[in-house]
Scaffold this motif. Sequence first.
Motif, PDB file in Angstrom:
ATOM      1  N   ALA A   1      12.754  34.012  51.532  1.00  0.00           N
ATOM      2  CA  ALA A   1      13.482  35.289  51.492  1.00  0.00           C
ATOM      3  C   ALA A   1      13.681  35.769  50.057  1.00  0.00           C
ATOM      4  O   ALA A   1      13.541  35.003  49.102  1.00  0.00           O
ATOM      5  CB  ALA A   1      14.848  35.123  52.162  1.00  0.00           C
ATOM      6  N   THR A   2      14.038  37.052  49.960  1.00  0.00           N
ATOM      7  CA  THR A   2      14.414  37.630  48.669  1.00  0.00           C
ATOM      8  C   THR A   2      15.763  38.295  48.853  1.00  0.00           C
ATOM      9  O   THR A   2      15.991  38.977  49.854  1.00  0.00           O
ATOM     10  CB  THR A   2      13.378  38.674  48.210  1.00  0.00           C
ATOM     11  N   ARG A   3      16.711  38.059  47.925  1.00  0.00           N
ATOM     12  CA  ARG A   3      18.036  38.678  48.071  1.00  0.00           C
ATOM     13  C   ARG A   3      18.535  39.157  46.716  1.00  0.00           C
ATOM     14  O   ARG A   3      18.093  38.689  45.665  1.00  0.00           O
ATOM     15  CB  ARG A   3      19.030  37.690  48.690  1.00  0.00           C
TER      16      ARG A   3
ATOM     17  N   VAL B   1      26.915  42.848  33.417  1.00  0.00           N
ATOM     18  CA  VAL B   1      28.028  43.032  34.363  1.00  0.00           C
ATOM     19  C   VAL B   1      28.566  44.460  34.304  1.00  0.00           C
ATOM     20  O   VAL B   1      28.753  45.112  35.332  1.00  0.00           O
ATOM     21  CB  VAL B   1      29.154  42.005  34.080  1.00  0.00           C
ATOM     22  N   VAL B   2      28.819  44.985  33.102  1.00  0.00           N
ATOM     23  CA  VAL B   2      29.400  46.337  33.022  1.00  0.00           C
ATOM     24  C   VAL B   2      28.424  47.397  33.516  1.00  0.00           C
ATOM     25  O   VAL B   2      28.831  48.477  33.942  1.00  0.00           O
ATOM     26  CB  VAL B   2      29.920  46.693  31.603  1.00  0.00           C
ATOM     27  N   LEU B   3      27.126  47.079  33.461  1.00  0.00           N
ATOM     28  CA  LEU B   3      26.126  48.033  33.951  1.00  0.00           C
ATOM     29  C   LEU B   3      25.884  47.868  35.448  1.00  0.00           C
ATOM     30  O   LEU B   3      25.045  48.554  36.032  1.00  0.00           O
ATOM     31  CB  LEU B   3      24.812  47.860  33.169  1.00  0.00           C
ATOM     32  N   GLY B   4      26.596  46.943  36.084  1.00  0.00           N
ATOM     33  CA  GLY B   4      26.485  46.774  37.534  1.00  0.00           C
ATOM     34  C   GLY B   4      25.195  46.104  37.968  1.00  0.00           C
ATOM     35  O   GLY B   4      24.723  46.323  39.088  1.00  0.00           O
ATOM     36  N   ALA B   5      24.620  45.258  37.114  1.00  0.00           N
ATOM     37  CA  ALA B   5      23.341  44.622  37.451  1.00  0.00           C
ATOM     38  C   ALA B   5      23.498  43.598  38.564  1.00  0.00           C
ATOM     39  O   ALA B   5      24.560  42.992  38.728  1.00  0.00           O
ATOM     40  CB  ALA B   5      22.772  43.930  36.206  1.00  0.00           C
ATOM     41  N   GLN B   6      22.429  43.421  39.339  1.00  0.00           N
ATOM     42  CA  GLN B   6      22.355  42.338  40.317  1.00  0.00           C
ATOM     43  C   GLN B   6      21.135  41.486  39.982  1.00  0.00           C
ATOM     44  O   GLN B   6      20.152  41.981  39.420  1.00  0.00           O
ATOM     45  CB  GLN B   6      22.187  42.907  41.723  1.00  0.00           C
ATOM     46  N   ALA B   7      21.219  40.211  40.354  1.00  0.00           N
ATOM     47  CA  ALA B   7      20.068  39.321  40.167  1.00  0.00           C
ATOM     48  C   ALA B   7      19.245  39.322  41.445  1.00  0.00           C
ATOM     49  O   ALA B   7      19.802  39.202  42.540  1.00  0.00           O
ATOM     50  CB  ALA B   7      20.544  37.909  39.851  1.00  0.00           C
ATOM     51  N   GLU B   8      17.942  39.485  41.295  1.00  0.00           N
ATOM     52  CA  GLU B   8      17.040  39.372  42.455  1.00  0.00           C
ATOM     53  C   GLU B   8      16.550  37.929  42.501  1.00  0.00           C
ATOM     54  O   GLU B   8      15.963  37.442  41.536  1.00  0.00           O
ATOM     55  CB  GLU B   8      15.866  40.332  42.282  1.00  0.00           C
TER      56      GLU B   8
ATOM     57  N   GLU C   1      15.265  28.779  44.497  1.00  0.00           N
ATOM     58  CA  GLU C   1      15.247  30.220  44.237  1.00  0.00           C
ATOM     59  C   GLU C   1      14.881  30.525  42.787  1.00  0.00           C
ATOM     60  O   GLU C   1      15.424  29.936  41.855  1.00  0.00           O
ATOM     61  CB  GLU C   1      16.618  30.842  44.553  1.00  0.00           C
ATOM     62  N   LEU C   2      13.974  31.483  42.648  1.00  0.00           N
ATOM     63  CA  LEU C   2      13.566  31.973  41.341  1.00  0.00           C
ATOM     64  C   LEU C   2      14.262  33.301  41.099  1.00  0.00           C
ATOM     65  O   LEU C   2      14.306  34.151  41.995  1.00  0.00           O
ATOM     66  CB  LEU C   2      12.046  32.197  41.331  1.00  0.00           C
ATOM     67  N   CYS C   3      14.810  33.491  39.926  1.00  0.00           N
ATOM     68  CA  CYS C   3      15.293  34.826  39.581  1.00  0.00           C
ATOM     69  C   CYS C   3      14.063  35.613  39.174  1.00  0.00           C
ATOM     70  O   CYS C   3      13.381  35.259  38.202  1.00  0.00           O
ATOM     71  CB  CYS C   3      16.307  34.764  38.440  1.00  0.00           C
ATOM     72  N   THR C   4      13.745  36.654  39.940  1.00  0.00           N
ATOM     73  CA  THR C   4      12.549  37.439  39.632  1.00  0.00           C
ATOM     74  C   THR C   4      12.888  38.635  38.739  1.00  0.00           C
ATOM     75  O   THR C   4      12.043  39.090  37.977  1.00  0.00           O
ATOM     76  CB  THR C   4      11.865  37.922  40.925  1.00  0.00           C
ATOM     77  N   ALA C   5      14.119  39.157  38.858  1.00  0.00           N
ATOM     78  CA  ALA C   5      14.462  40.340  38.052  1.00  0.00           C
ATOM     79  C   ALA C   5      15.967  40.533  37.990  1.00  0.00           C
ATOM     80  O   ALA C   5      16.712  39.983  38.812  1.00  0.00           O
ATOM     81  CB  ALA C   5      13.824  41.590  38.662  1.00  0.00           C
ATOM     82  N   LEU C   6      16.394  41.323  37.028  1.00  0.00           N
ATOM     83  CA  LEU C   6      17.746  41.871  36.994  1.00  0.00           C
ATOM     84  C   LEU C   6      17.587  43.348  37.327  1.00  0.00           C
ATOM     85  O   LEU C   6      16.757  44.035  36.720  1.00  0.00           O
ATOM     86  CB  LEU C   6      18.371  41.705  35.604  1.00  0.00           C
ATOM     87  N   VAL C   7      18.359  43.798  38.331  1.00  0.00           N
ATOM     88  CA  VAL C   7      18.203  45.163  38.831  1.00  0.00           C
ATOM     89  C   VAL C   7      19.451  45.949  38.467  1.00  0.00           C
ATOM     90  O   VAL C   7      20.571  45.565  38.832  1.00  0.00           O
ATOM     91  CB  VAL C   7      17.984  45.140  40.359  1.00  0.00           C
ATOM     92  N   ILE C   8      19.273  47.033  37.717  1.00  0.00           N
ATOM     93  CA  ILE C   8      20.415  47.800  37.201  1.00  0.00           C
ATOM     94  C   ILE C   8      20.356  49.226  37.734  1.00  0.00           C
ATOM     95  O   ILE C   8      19.315  49.879  37.623  1.00  0.00           O
ATOM     96  CB  ILE C   8      20.400  47.867  35.652  1.00  0.00           C
TER      97      ILE C   8
END
Lengths: 298, 160
Positions: free
Chosen positions: A136-138, A123-130, A158-165
């Motif tokens: 679709a992918t969001r 959270v503090v690093l501003g990550a989003q879940a893909e 929905e599958l979480c494919t990555a955490l994007v930071i």
Amino acid sequence: MTMTIATTIDEILSGLSQGARPIAGGTDLVVGSRQGKGTLPEHLIAIDRVSELAHIEVGAETTRIGSGVTHATLMTDPTIVASFTGVSDAAALVGSPATRNVGTIGGNVMNGSPAMDTGAPLVVLGAQAELASTSATRLVDLDELWVGPGRTSAADDELCTALVIPNRPESSGSAYVRLEYRRAMEIAIVGAAAAVTLDGDAISSVRVALTAVAPTIISVGGLDAVVGQPADEAALAAVSEASSEQAAPISDLRASDRYRRHMIGVMARRAVEAAARRASGETISVPVNRALGVGAQS
Amino acid sequence: MSTSNPQAVTLNVNGVPYPVAIDTSRTLSTVLRNELGLTGTKEGCDDCECGACMVLLDGRPINSCSYLAVQTQGREVTTVEGLASQDDLAPLQRNILAAGGVQCGFCTPGMLMSATALLDENPTPTEEEIRIGLSGNLCRCTGYARILDSVIQTSVEINS
Ligand SMILES: Cc1cc2nc3c(=O)[nH]c(=O)nc-3n(C[C@H](O)[C@H](O)[C@H](O)COP(=O)(O)OP(=O)(O)OC[C@H]3O[C@@H](n4cnc5c(N)ncnc54)[C@H](O)[C@@H]3O)c2cc1C
Ligand code: FES
Ligand code: FES
């Protein structure tokens, strides 16, 4: 009951669209199915052999941590340790070597426990879940993903494919500190993560998030007053006070709400201090809990 | 309750392929012990807390009480039975006996698996690294010191 071992993301997505549930390391799912706590899903799809999910990719603007990356990798991977150190601090505290070998960041995030250790640093690093499905992918902000203890806003298919930071600016540091009564196989009593960027000696940005003091991981608001200040006693005291105030902890047999509220302030102060020291170029080894002797002692 | 519908799978344990038909919900420890007769692996808590069930999956420790057996398909499982050769105990097994690191023995198979994986990955661990390596294994008898000594002794032997 069945289990399919998937080898591609498409295979997983098609399995999920037909009602199967994903299993990565199984350290939450299998253990959680014990003692009447729940039953295993009727159809499981094992996602731990899909190599695309196990990659860490550094892009121009963001770094993508595949959901299948294990805690053992997060605590040692040179990119994560150098740039997103708070995530490594957290991963290094999870369970035991056996838990870290198979337990994944995707499982930690999607299990949605308010005590999850990688949540606050993400959270503090501003990550989003893909999140991906057959249609679709969001990208979803984590505060929108976690809606309650053990509950996420992700759809069943929905599958979480990555955490994007987002990649970090120069002079940035992060840290995660957890209060624990013993040094292994512990669940956070409370925990705090901080990400700090410095401009000279002054804090140019600071984010703090808290573990196990509310139904989900929470961000601490109202830290604007410390921006422009050095990370000194006054700034740390302000962070500590804001964190204790905004926490909404419970009482249970491990700690009272008053003790948790007090200690979350202490943990937040230590996290900001360690993050600021890292931002200034100091190397504090992972995890901060051991390097600085906070948490349980040997 | 989930329906019982055995899945035919081949488990690779200590280099031997075992074709079995097992319920998907079965954990690796129960299958090792009750289907394959490999009772060296122990179940202490059956809840991922004690480490008595520790085995290696592709060389790295896992809690077999909390890992579904069918998920090990295509991977190599090593249990305590796989440590000794036909005639000789593995050096770590010899050393844990010599050091007095075995009392009731219930934790011993799990300790051996965690320590084996640790020494394979890091043949010169510090005492702190050994403590972390064994942090998922409880022992109610020895007080750990002699187990630690046997890992240190094995590390010295490997490196001399
Ligand atoms: C002994 C022990 C100690 C532990 N200690 C800690 C600790 O200190 N700190 C901590 O935070 N946690 C701890 N945990 C909890 C757990 O190990 C972690 O949350 C781990 O990261 C879960 O990952 P996994 O791959 O094993 O998840 P799994 O159990 O495989 O999955 C968990 C849940 O997420 C879903 N899921 C998994 N991957 C995905 C995906 N890619 N997309 C969508 N859904 C997905 C599954 O369907 C399931 O509902 C501990 C667990 C044990 C057994
Ligand atoms: S029996 Fe598996 S950890 Fe205790
Ligand atoms: S020797 Fe008895 S539990 Fe370790």
